[in-house]
Design a protein around this motif. Structure first.
Motif, PDB file in Angstrom:
ATOM      1  N   TRP A 110       0.677  -1.159   0.037  1.00 43.90           N
ATOM      2  CA  TRP A 110       0.267  -0.014   0.076  1.00 43.90           C
ATOM      3  C   TRP A 110       0.843   1.231   0.006  1.00 43.90           C
ATOM      4  CZ3 TRP A 110      -3.657  -1.317   4.619  1.00 43.90           C
ATOM      5  CH2 TRP A 110      -4.563  -2.589   4.263  1.00 43.90           C
ATOM      6  N   ASP A 111       0.341   2.369  -0.564  1.00 39.62           N
ATOM      7  CA  ASP A 111       0.910   3.595  -0.569  1.00 39.62           C
ATOM      8  C   ASP A 111       0.265   4.549   0.324  1.00 39.62           C
ATOM      9  OD1 ASP A 111       1.920   6.080  -0.898  1.00 39.62           O
ATOM     10  OD2 ASP A 111       1.293   6.281  -3.103  1.00 39.62           O
ATOM     11  N   CYS A 112       1.317   4.821   1.631  1.00 36.06           N
ATOM     12  CA  CYS A 112       0.566   5.380   2.630  1.00 36.06           C
ATOM     13  C   CYS A 112       1.037   6.818   2.604  1.00 36.06           C
ATOM     14  CB  CYS A 112       0.943   4.825   3.720  1.00 36.06           C
ATOM     15  SG  CYS A 112       0.288   3.302   4.142  1.00 36.06           S
ATOM     16  N   GLY A 113       1.388   7.197   1.180  1.00 36.85           N
ATOM     17  CA  GLY A 113       1.942   8.688   1.378  1.00 36.85           C
ATOM     18  C   GLY A 113       0.557   9.579   1.234  1.00 36.85           C
ATOM     19  N   MET A 114       0.637  11.021   1.445  1.00 31.47           N
ATOM     20  CA  MET A 114      -0.308  11.987   1.573  1.00 31.47           C
ATOM     21  C   MET A 114      -1.154  12.233   0.079  1.00 31.47           C
ATOM     22  SD  MET A 114      -0.505  13.318   4.494  1.00 31.47           S
ATOM     23  CE  MET A 114      -0.348  11.519   4.925  1.00 31.47           C
ATOM     24  N   PRO A 115      -0.596  12.083  -1.162  1.00 33.21           N
ATOM     25  CA  PRO A 115      -1.661  12.029  -2.027  1.00 33.21           C
ATOM     26  C   PRO A 115      -2.423  10.908  -2.319  1.00 33.21           C
ATOM     27  CG  PRO A 115       0.513  12.548  -2.700  1.00 33.21           C
ATOM     28  CD  PRO A 115       0.769  12.206  -1.180  1.00 33.21           C
ATOM     29  N   ALA A 116      -1.959   9.764  -1.927  1.00 33.37           N
ATOM     30  CA  ALA A 116      -2.655   8.661  -2.153  1.00 33.37           C
ATOM     31  C   ALA A 116      -3.930   8.582  -1.020  1.00 33.37           C
ATOM     32  CB  ALA A 116      -1.935   7.140  -2.022  1.00 33.37           C
ATOM     33  N   MET A 121      -9.375   9.563   0.833  1.00 35.02           N
ATOM     34  CA  MET A 121     -10.641  10.320   1.765  1.00 35.02           C
ATOM     35  C   MET A 121     -11.568  10.718   0.733  1.00 35.02           C
ATOM     36  SD  MET A 121      -9.971   9.529   4.846  1.00 35.02           S
ATOM     37  CE  MET A 121      -9.610   7.753   4.211  1.00 35.02           C
ATOM     38  N   LEU A 122     -11.156  11.284  -0.221  1.00 30.28           N
ATOM     39  CA  LEU A 122     -12.359  11.998  -1.179  1.00 30.28           C
ATOM     40  C   LEU A 122     -13.155  10.932  -1.922  1.00 30.28           C
ATOM     41  CD1 LEU A 122     -10.042  14.379  -3.110  1.00 30.28           C
ATOM     42  CD2 LEU A 122     -11.988  15.067  -1.405  1.00 30.28           C
ATOM     43  N   ALA A 123     -12.690   9.700  -1.990  1.00 25.97           N
ATOM     44  CA  ALA A 123     -13.469   8.519  -2.426  1.00 25.97           C
ATOM     45  C   ALA A 123     -14.428   8.073  -1.092  1.00 25.97           C
ATOM     46  CB  ALA A 123     -12.441   7.338  -2.954  1.00 25.97           C
ATOM     47  N   LEU A 124     -13.727   8.322   0.028  1.00 27.49           N
ATOM     48  CA  LEU A 124     -14.720   7.654   0.938  1.00 27.49           C
ATOM     49  C   LEU A 124     -15.784   8.702   1.154  1.00 27.49           C
ATOM     50  CD1 LEU A 124     -15.360   6.436   3.636  1.00 27.49           C
ATOM     51  CD2 LEU A 124     -13.789   8.012   4.833  1.00 27.49           C
ATOM     52  N   HIS A 147      -3.997  19.047   2.636  1.00 26.05           N
ATOM     53  CA  HIS A 147      -4.113  18.445   1.244  1.00 26.05           C
ATOM     54  C   HIS A 147      -5.519  18.258   0.576  1.00 26.05           C
ATOM     55  CE1 HIS A 147       0.188  16.946   0.215  1.00 26.05           C
ATOM     56  NE2 HIS A 147       0.297  17.079   1.492  1.00 26.05           N
ATOM     57  N   LEU A 148      -6.271  17.797   1.430  1.00 21.40           N
ATOM     58  CA  LEU A 148      -7.829  17.636   1.125  1.00 21.40           C
ATOM     59  C   LEU A 148      -8.255  19.315   0.582  1.00 21.40           C
ATOM     60  CD1 LEU A 148      -9.229  15.543   3.416  1.00 21.40           C
ATOM     61  CD2 LEU A 148      -9.174  14.923   1.148  1.00 21.40           C
ATOM     62  N   CYS A 149      -7.921  20.097   1.281  1.00 17.42           N
ATOM     63  CA  CYS A 149      -8.382  21.551   1.038  1.00 17.42           C
ATOM     64  C   CYS A 149      -7.601  22.003  -0.183  1.00 17.42           C
ATOM     65  CB  CYS A 149      -8.005  22.389   2.062  1.00 17.42           C
ATOM     66  SG  CYS A 149      -8.911  22.297   3.627  1.00 17.42           S
ATOM     67  N   ALA A 150      -6.594  21.841  -0.325  1.00 15.82           N
ATOM     68  CA  ALA A 150      -5.837  21.878  -1.588  1.00 15.82           C
ATOM     69  C   ALA A 150      -6.336  21.181  -2.880  1.00 15.82           C
ATOM     70  CB  ALA A 150      -4.385  21.739  -1.642  1.00 15.82           C
ATOM     71  N   ALA A 151      -6.640  19.999  -2.747  1.00 21.00           N
ATOM     72  CA  ALA A 151      -7.012  19.210  -4.024  1.00 21.00           C
ATOM     73  C   ALA A 151      -8.531  19.278  -4.060  1.00 21.00           C
ATOM     74  CB  ALA A 151      -7.001  17.761  -3.494  1.00 21.00           C
ATOM     75  N   ALA A 152      -9.486  19.605  -3.200  1.00 18.53           N
ATOM     76  CA  ALA A 152     -11.014  19.845  -3.525  1.00 18.53           C
ATOM     77  C   ALA A 152     -11.297  20.882  -2.479  1.00 18.53           C
ATOM     78  CB  ALA A 152     -11.390  18.488  -3.187  1.00 18.53           C
ATOM     79  N   PRO A 153     -10.873  22.202  -3.103  1.00 20.24           N
ATOM     80  CA  PRO A 153     -11.238  23.254  -2.186  1.00 20.24           C
ATOM     81  C   PRO A 153     -12.905  23.465  -2.117  1.00 20.24           C
ATOM     82  CG  PRO A 153     -10.271  24.206  -3.861  1.00 20.24           C
ATOM     83  CD  PRO A 153     -10.026  22.610  -4.106  1.00 20.24           C
ATOM     84  N   GLU A 154     -13.467  23.316  -3.075  1.00 16.56           N
ATOM     85  CA  GLU A 154     -15.116  23.370  -3.049  1.00 16.56           C
ATOM     86  C   GLU A 154     -15.666  22.371  -2.406  1.00 16.56           C
ATOM     87  OE1 GLU A 154     -13.868  19.870  -5.924  1.00 16.56           O
ATOM     88  OE2 GLU A 154     -13.035  21.927  -5.432  1.00 16.56           O
ATOM     89  N   ARG A 155     -14.980  21.323  -1.920  1.00 13.96           N
ATOM     90  CA  ARG A 155     -15.858  20.454  -1.077  1.00 13.96           C
ATOM     91  C   ARG A 155     -15.760  20.521   0.416  1.00 13.96           C
ATOM     92  NH1 ARG A 155     -15.488  14.307  -3.263  1.00 13.96           N
ATOM     93  NH2 ARG A 155     -17.016  14.177  -1.672  1.00 13.96           N
ATOM     94  N   VAL A 156     -14.428  21.316   0.895  1.00 14.50           N
ATOM     95  CA  VAL A 156     -14.189  21.348   2.358  1.00 14.50           C
ATOM     96  C   VAL A 156     -14.581  22.706   2.888  1.00 14.50           C
ATOM     97  CG1 VAL A 156     -12.566  20.989   4.033  1.00 14.50           C
ATOM     98  CG2 VAL A 156     -12.373  19.857   1.974  1.00 14.50           C
ATOM     99  N   SER A 157     -15.600  22.983   3.814  1.00 13.58           N
ATOM    100  CA  SER A 157     -16.082  24.146   4.175  1.00 13.58           C
ATOM    101  C   SER A 157     -15.421  24.702   5.362  1.00 13.58           C
ATOM    102  CB  SER A 157     -17.577  24.091   4.388  1.00 13.58           C
ATOM    103  OG  SER A 157     -17.724  23.044   5.565  1.00 13.58           O
TER     104      SER A 157
END
Length: 311
Positions: A110-116, A121-124, A147-157
């Motif tokens: 498994w890749d346990c790095g931040m991008p993976a 978490m977005l898939a969850l 990383h979630l805020c940077a990758a999907a800013p429209e989803r994290v309030s």
């Protein structure tokens, strides 16, 4: 009289051996977990993400705002349980065991790095039907939140980070000084190693019986190869948030324990300046405010998010 003495001595020795028994410690720790879980409305489920069966603890479906809770390196969902009972009247909680951790388990493939981990978490949240959510993270979980805020800013309030990793501190922490001489405090070889590590994680740790400490130490020893690989994944160049932190526009709360021995509190200024967030330094706490002061931490989170909650 002599017989009585030997009986008492044998009983004392048995009690002492039982007190320090690893199986007893594991049983007590499971018992404590069940007791803490029973104070919440969280229930376990399993979700397959990126081919990995993740164990996730969820509040019942409701109209409350969704709060994704991300634990730190080597921890699991249990770090959120002391605070969950204060948060659950206001949020629908999602508490996963990240890949490599807790009941989700570990595989060297498994890749346990931040991008993976970010994509998982977005898939969850997609799987659970949450197009928008708030996120709270501690340590590595705080970095993952960014990383979630940077990758999907429209989803994290909203983002709440507690002693987050991923940003260099002007002053080195105790852990950084140890790492500089080749000593990683997370990689445990003895009970004494674990006791020293535990003292680094919290300034106000909850009481743990000796048997529980020995059981946790044994588990860390067993996990040492896995933790070494996850630590390396977590510290790859692609894990650092870097300049992306400056681009985050998500309303941000930064909480930091002034006695944090793992990540020096001097890093808090960088997080606050980059995000324009609200920042509190609690001088009486260490690396894990949600366990050391769960009611205070929950109250601060609720105060920060009150204007964002419309239900």
């Amino acid at each position: 009289m002599l017989t009585t003495f030997f009986v008492v001595l044998i009983v004392a020795l048995l009690i002492g051996a039982w007190h320090y028994s690893v199986p007893l410690g594991r049983w007590l720790y499971r018992l404590r977990h069940r007791a803490e879980l029973n104070k919440t409305d969280l229930r376990p489920t399993r979700v397959t993400l990126d081919g990995i069966e993740h164990h996730v603890w969820l509040s019942p479906q409701s109209d409350k705002p969704v709060l994704l809770c991300l634990h730190g390196f080597s921890a699991d969902h249990r770090v959120w349980l002391p605070m969950a009972r204060y948060l659950q009247p206001h949020f629908q909680l999602v508490c996963p065991d990240l890949a490599g951790h807790g009941a989700t388990g570990y595989s060297s493939d498994w890749d346990c790095g931040m991008p993976a981990q970010t994509q998982r978490m977005l898939a969850l949240m997609d799987h659970l039907g949450h197009s928008q959510f708030m996120v709270i993270g501690n340590s590595m979980g705080g970095l993952l939140a960014a990383h979630l805020c940077a990758a999907a800013p429209e989803r994290v309030s909203a983002m709440m980070v507690l002693d987050p990793a991923g940003v260099g501190s002007p002053e080195p922490s105790v852990m950084q000084q140890m790492l500089a001489v080749g000593n990683n405090p997370f990689l445990i070889d003895s009970d004494d190693d674990f006791r020293r590590f535990l003292a680094m994680t919290m300034a106000r740790p909850p009481y743990l019986p000796g048997a529980v400490v020995r059981a946790l130490a044994a588990d860390y020893r067993q996990r040492k190869p896995a933790l070494a690989q996850i630590f390396a994944d977590f510290h790859r160049a692609d894990a650092a948030i870097g300049d992306a932190l400056d681009s985050i526009q998500t309303p941000t709360l930064v909480l930091w324990g002034g006695q944090d021995a793992l990540i020096h509190v001097s890093a808090a200024a960088r997080w606050q300046e980059a995000t324009g967030g609200v920042c509190y330094i609690w001088e009486d706490l260490g690396h894990m405010p949600m366990m050391e002061a769960p009611r205070r931490t929950a109250s601060t989170v609720m105060s920060f998010t009150k204007d964002m909650i419309t239900v």
